[in-house]
Design a protein around this motif. Structure first.
Motif, short mmCIF file in Angstrom:
data_model
loop_
_atom_site.label_atom_id
_atom_site.label_comp_id
_atom_site.label_asym_id
_atom_site.label_seq_id
_atom_site.Cartn_x
_atom_site.Cartn_y
_atom_site.Cartn_z
N LEU A 61 -23.67 19.51 -16.02
CA LEU A 61 -24.64 18.66 -15.30
C LEU A 61 -25.60 18.00 -16.28
N LYS A 62 -25.97 18.76 -17.34
CA LYS A 62 -26.90 18.18 -18.33
C LYS A 62 -26.25 17.05 -19.11
N ILE A 63 -24.96 17.19 -19.39
CA ILE A 63 -24.23 16.11 -20.08
C ILE A 63 -24.23 14.87 -19.18
N ASP A 101 -31.98 6.82 -18.25
CA ASP A 101 -33.04 6.28 -17.39
C ASP A 101 -32.52 5.23 -16.41
N LYS A 102 -31.21 5.14 -16.34
CA LYS A 102 -30.62 4.13 -15.42
C LYS A 102 -30.73 4.65 -13.98
N PRO A 103 -30.86 3.78 -13.00
CA PRO A 103 -30.89 4.26 -11.61
C PRO A 103 -29.53 4.81 -11.16
N SER A 158 -33.66 17.81 -13.06
CA SER A 158 -34.44 17.11 -12.04
C SER A 158 -34.09 15.61 -11.94
N LYS A 159 -33.67 15.04 -13.08
CA LYS A 159 -33.32 13.60 -13.06
C LYS A 159 -32.06 13.35 -12.24
N ALA A 211 -32.98 13.42 -8.66
CA ALA A 211 -33.61 12.14 -8.28
C ALA A 211 -32.54 11.07 -8.07
N TRP A 212 -31.52 11.08 -8.95
CA TRP A 212 -30.40 10.13 -8.80
C TRP A 212 -29.69 10.37 -7.44
N ALA A 213 -29.45 11.64 -7.11
CA ALA A 213 -28.75 11.97 -5.86
C ALA A 213 -29.56 11.50 -4.65
N GLU A 214 -30.86 11.72 -4.70
CA GLU A 214 -31.72 11.29 -3.59
C GLU A 214 -31.68 9.76 -3.45
N ARG A 215 -31.60 9.08 -4.60
CA ARG A 215 -31.50 7.61 -4.59
C ARG A 215 -30.19 7.19 -3.91
#
Ligand code: GS8
Length: 222
Positions: free
Chosen positions: A134-136, A143-145, A182-183, A186-190
């Motif tokens: 997941l970290k990879i 920082d891309k959406p 956490s990023k 945030a991507w999944a929520e987007r």
């Protein structure tokens, strides 16, 4: 000729979610046929349409079967090409998207299964690898959406279904994806803001946990 599009699927399948999302993104109307007991009692339609792997999802377009979720998403992208593309047209960007999708299939699928199948030291090693993967992915996202940049696309489709299984992985694997990545959350929520495709295609995570409890019982895993 009117298009006949059928999806043979079973609701917890991350693979099937990909195909559903791709169809919805393209605005393709389709009939959903539920393969209720894909492990123990496969339907004759499934055996006829996917005689090689005998697995869902199967996309049936005007009577012809297309098997394997990533191939289905590419097929949908090509057939309904008038709608916004899912894969980039630039050959290098396209190769990159296919690389990451393949990485997800080879790595995340296997480790995800390990969170409820493995035990003891094997489970610990599995969980460490799961978070590492997941970290990879998180670092590839940067920082891309979305994975492809500003537009929701192929890699997002291949990965997002796992989000509905995150509570299951955390419960049985005993780790917190939210704390570690956490990023990515945030991507999944987007992605979930896409109500007509993503949100509509992902099942309730509590239901997934119930399904995994059923699988553990079925396979005799304590
Ligand atoms: C995987 C499909 C699959 O494993 C794809 O479509 O991307 N690489 C394929 N399908 C599972 C259900 S989801 O876990 C399946 O049909 N299993 C039945 C079986 O193993 O007999």
């Amino acid at each position: 000729m009117a298009e006949e599009v059928i999806l043979l699927n079973f609701w917890p399948s991350i693979f099937g979610m990909r195909t559903m999302i791709a169809l919805e993104e393209k605005g393709v109307k389709y009939e959903y046929i539920s393969e209720e007991d894909v492990i123990k009692n496969k339907s004759s339609l499934l055996l006829q349409m996917n005689p090689v792997h005998k697995k869902i999802p199967v996309l049936i377009h005007n009577g012809k079967a297309i098997c394997e979720s990533m191939i289905q998403v590419q097929y949908i992208d090509e057939v309904w090409s008038e709608k916004s593309p899912l894969l980039p047209s630039d050959p290098y960007q396209r190769a990159q998207a296919l690389f990451w999708a393949d990485f997800i299939d080879k790595k995340l699928c296997v480790c995800g299964r390990g969170t409820w199948r493995a035990k003891g030291e094997e489970l610990e090693a599995n969980n460490k690898e799961f978070i590492d993967i997941l970290k990879i992915l998180e670092s590839e996202l940067g920082d891309k959406p979305y994975f492809g940049g500003h537009k929701f696309g192929f890699v997002d489709i291949v990965l997002i279904g796992f989000y509905s299984w995150f509570p299951e992985y955390q419960k049985f694997g005993n780790f917190s994806i939210e704390l570690e990545c956490s990023k990515l959350i945030a991507w999944a929520e987007r992605c979930l803001e896409r109500e007509k495709s993503v949100a509509k295609s992902l099942p309730d995570p509590e239901k997934v946990i119930g399904y995994v409890l059923y699988l553990k019982k079925l396979y005799g895993i304590e």
